[in-house]
Design an enzyme around this catalytic site. Sequence first.
Site, PDB file in Angstrom:
ATOM      1  N   SER A 110       0.844  -1.191   0.000  1.00  0.00           N
ATOM      2  CA  SER A 110       0.000   0.000   0.000  1.00  0.00           C
ATOM      3  C   SER A 110       0.880   1.242   0.000  1.00  0.00           C
ATOM      4  O   SER A 110       1.946   1.258   0.621  1.00  0.00           O
ATOM      5  CB  SER A 110      -0.907   0.004   1.237  1.00  0.00           C
ATOM      6  OG  SER A 110      -1.728   1.149   1.254  1.00  0.00           O
ATOM      7  N   CYS A 111       0.402   2.278  -0.696  1.00  0.00           N
ATOM      8  CA  CYS A 111       1.127   3.548  -0.743  1.00  0.00           C
ATOM      9  C   CYS A 111       0.127   4.674  -0.470  1.00  0.00           C
ATOM     10  O   CYS A 111      -0.796   4.508   0.311  1.00  0.00           O
ATOM     11  CB  CYS A 111       1.814   3.708  -2.095  1.00  0.00           C
ATOM     12  SG  CYS A 111       0.671   3.705  -3.492  1.00  0.00           S
ATOM     13  N   TYR A 112       0.286   5.811  -1.120  1.00  0.00           N
ATOM     14  CA  TYR A 112      -0.616   6.947  -0.920  1.00  0.00           C
ATOM     15  C   TYR A 112      -1.930   6.745  -1.661  1.00  0.00           C
ATOM     16  O   TYR A 112      -2.996   6.805  -1.073  1.00  0.00           O
ATOM     17  CB  TYR A 112       0.035   8.247  -1.413  1.00  0.00           C
ATOM     18  CG  TYR A 112       1.332   8.564  -0.736  1.00  0.00           C
ATOM     19  CD1 TYR A 112       1.346   9.226   0.479  1.00  0.00           C
ATOM     20  CD2 TYR A 112       2.544   8.189  -1.305  1.00  0.00           C
ATOM     21  CE1 TYR A 112       2.539   9.515   1.117  1.00  0.00           C
ATOM     22  CE2 TYR A 112       3.739   8.473  -0.675  1.00  0.00           C
ATOM     23  CZ  TYR A 112       3.733   9.136   0.532  1.00  0.00           C
ATOM     24  OH  TYR A 112       4.921   9.403   1.156  1.00  0.00           O
ATOM     25  N   GLY A 154      -2.198   4.269  -4.515  1.00  0.00           N
ATOM     26  CA  GLY A 154      -2.249   3.029  -5.283  1.00  0.00           C
ATOM     27  C   GLY A 154      -1.424   3.034  -6.550  1.00  0.00           C
ATOM     28  O   GLY A 154      -1.592   2.163  -7.400  1.00  0.00           O
ATOM     29  N   PHE A 208      -3.580   4.105   0.720  1.00  0.00           N
ATOM     30  CA  PHE A 208      -4.087   4.437   2.054  1.00  0.00           C
ATOM     31  C   PHE A 208      -5.330   5.310   1.957  1.00  0.00           C
ATOM     32  O   PHE A 208      -6.249   5.200   2.771  1.00  0.00           O
ATOM     33  CB  PHE A 208      -3.003   5.126   2.887  1.00  0.00           C
ATOM     34  CG  PHE A 208      -3.434   5.403   4.300  1.00  0.00           C
ATOM     35  CD1 PHE A 208      -3.698   4.360   5.175  1.00  0.00           C
ATOM     36  CD2 PHE A 208      -3.591   6.700   4.753  1.00  0.00           C
ATOM     37  CE1 PHE A 208      -4.107   4.605   6.481  1.00  0.00           C
ATOM     38  CE2 PHE A 208      -3.992   6.956   6.057  1.00  0.00           C
ATOM     39  CZ  PHE A 208      -4.253   5.905   6.921  1.00  0.00           C
TER      40      PHE A 208
END
Length: 108
Positions: free
Chosen positions: A65-67, A69, A94
Amino acid sequence: MEETFTEITPQQAWEMMQNEDAVLVDIRDMVRFSHSRPQGAFHLTNHSYGKFLDEYDYDEPVIVSCYHGVSSRNTAQYLVEQGFERVYSVKGGFEGWVRSELPIELGY
């Protein structure tokens, strides 16, 4: 055919964490990770990668997971290339996790 990762929804990621003991790795910067993160997330950075390798096996499901996607896709592909067999990227990152009202942890 080149092996690759699978994109999944935040809800699917949470279900995998609950039912398949999948690990969710959050690749956002330390400030944002420290402020709030998916419940149970491992903060994966260049510095924590060795610890990650010590704690998790190549056949365990890994969810990235990142900011939003986007950057998680590159990390997911990297993990596949390193030999991880079941790698997933969270659509929406996220931000999508929060929109889906899934559990988060706050603070340091």
